[in-house]
Design an enzyme around this catalytic site. Structure first.
Site, PDB file in Angstrom:
ATOM      1  N   SER A  57      33.688  38.569  35.209  1.00 34.15           N
ATOM      2  CA  SER A  57      33.709  37.197  34.695  1.00 34.15           C
ATOM      3  C   SER A  57      34.763  36.935  33.631  1.00 34.15           C
ATOM      4  O   SER A  57      34.864  35.816  33.129  1.00 34.15           O
ATOM      5  CB  SER A  57      32.327  36.820  34.143  1.00 34.15           C
ATOM      6  OG  SER A  57      31.430  36.595  35.200  1.00 34.15           O
ATOM      7  N   LYS A  60      36.787  33.977  34.319  1.00 32.18           N
ATOM      8  CA  LYS A  60      36.395  32.626  33.904  1.00 32.18           C
ATOM      9  C   LYS A  60      37.242  32.109  32.752  1.00 32.18           C
ATOM     10  O   LYS A  60      37.307  30.898  32.515  1.00 32.18           O
ATOM     11  CB  LYS A  60      34.917  32.602  33.506  1.00 32.18           C
ATOM     12  CG  LYS A  60      33.933  32.779  34.647  1.00 32.18           C
ATOM     13  CD  LYS A  60      32.508  32.601  34.148  1.00 32.18           C
ATOM     14  CE  LYS A  60      31.483  32.655  35.272  1.00 32.18           C
ATOM     15  NZ  LYS A  60      31.174  34.030  35.689  1.00 32.18           N
ATOM     16  N   SER A 112      28.198  32.367  30.880  1.00 35.57           N
ATOM     17  CA  SER A 112      28.952  32.929  32.012  1.00 35.57           C
ATOM     18  C   SER A 112      28.336  32.457  33.325  1.00 35.57           C
ATOM     19  O   SER A 112      28.221  33.227  34.297  1.00 35.57           O
ATOM     20  CB  SER A 112      28.982  34.459  31.960  1.00 35.57           C
ATOM     21  OG  SER A 112      30.037  34.969  32.756  1.00 35.57           O
TER      22      SER A 112
END
Length: 271
Positions: A57, A60, A112
């Site tokens: 992640s 992101k 997240s």
């Protein structure tokens, strides 16, 4: 090296001054498969800085950067079907509902949340493949030579990878965006969708509110990437940025690296 042995290394030994070495010395090779530490914007220590690895992640952060740079954060985003079908860490957003882009951005960074991230990608790009193309174009503009995106939210894929050096550059770009900086340091967050559903979340970054000076930046985990972290902290006028990929003891080891970097700042100030 096991956690206890590493603890002894990190807290009871001091590395030679990093200023004497270039490129950054691999002072702590067992903290992660690859790592990067900066003190006040300059490399301090690094291990396998250009190795291409899954980033989970941490991807992101590029999604957040594109949204913060190019989107109206007050705009209403309609939740896509793809967002509702997202797996992994998620809020439970419902297709057809709406939410402020800024709230989805904050949820992407704090929780997240894959569904919040995907909703932003589908909204800004028209669909995920087009948004991923935007991510790769921005990566090229930033000079991220060992980075390629295949998914906006960080799911494992053969062509989804980055390096710790590249992720440090991405973090620096993200840190120029106030919306990202403000969101990443929040211990918790809540918002309401257009349909009135309330979503509450705590920050996945265990350093926030627990480690003095911590103010971000992003966590990540997938089976392929392992535990990943971009940690940012400042103290007494000094700033430390640490990037860890596939770090089995990411919280303990990131604290050790941050403490050692702040100790190095003190040593330098006494020279």
């Amino acid at each position: 090296m096991r956690a206890l042995a590493l603890a002894s290394l990190l807290f009871f030994s001091a590395p030679p001054p990093a200023a004497a070495v270039a490129p950054p010395r691999d002072a702590y090779p067992d903290v992660a498969r690859a790592y990067w530490v900066e003190l006040d914007g300059k490399p301090l220590w690094a291990g396998q800085p250009d190795k291409r690895l899954p980033m989970a992640s941490l991807a992101k952060l590029m999604t957040a950067l594109l949204i913060a740079e190019n989107a109206d954060l007050a705009a209403k985003v309609t939740i896509s079907r793809g967002a509702q079908q997202e797996t992994g860490s998620r809020l439970g957003l419902r297709s057809g509902d709406t939410a402020r882009a800024g709230d989805l951005l904050t949820a992407t960074l704090v929780r997240s949340a894959n569904d919040a991230c995907r909703a932003l990608a589908d909204w800004r790009g028209g669909d995920q493949p087009r948004f991923v193309a935007m991510m790769n174009a921005r990566a090229a503009k930033l000079g991220l030579r060992n980075t390629h995106f295949a998914d906006a939210c960080g799911h494992d894929a053969p062509t989804q990878y980055s390096s710790v050096r590249d992720l440090a550059l991405l973090a620096r770009a993200a840190m120029k965006q106030r919306a990202i900086v403000d969101a990443a340091r929040l211990p918790s967050f809540r918002f309401r969708s257009g349909a009135g559903r309330e979503y509450r979340m705590n920050n996945t970054n265990a350093l926030i509110g627990r480690y003095e000076g911590a103010r971000g930046l992003k966590t990540g985990y997938t089976p392929g990437a392992g535990r990943c972290l971009i940690a940012l902290a400042d103290r007494e006028g000094h700033e430390v940025l640490a990037v860890l990929l596939h770090a089995p003891e990411r919280w303990w080891d990131s604290i050790g690296l941050l403490e050692l970097a702040f100790d190095e700042a003190k040593r330098r100030s006494r020279r």
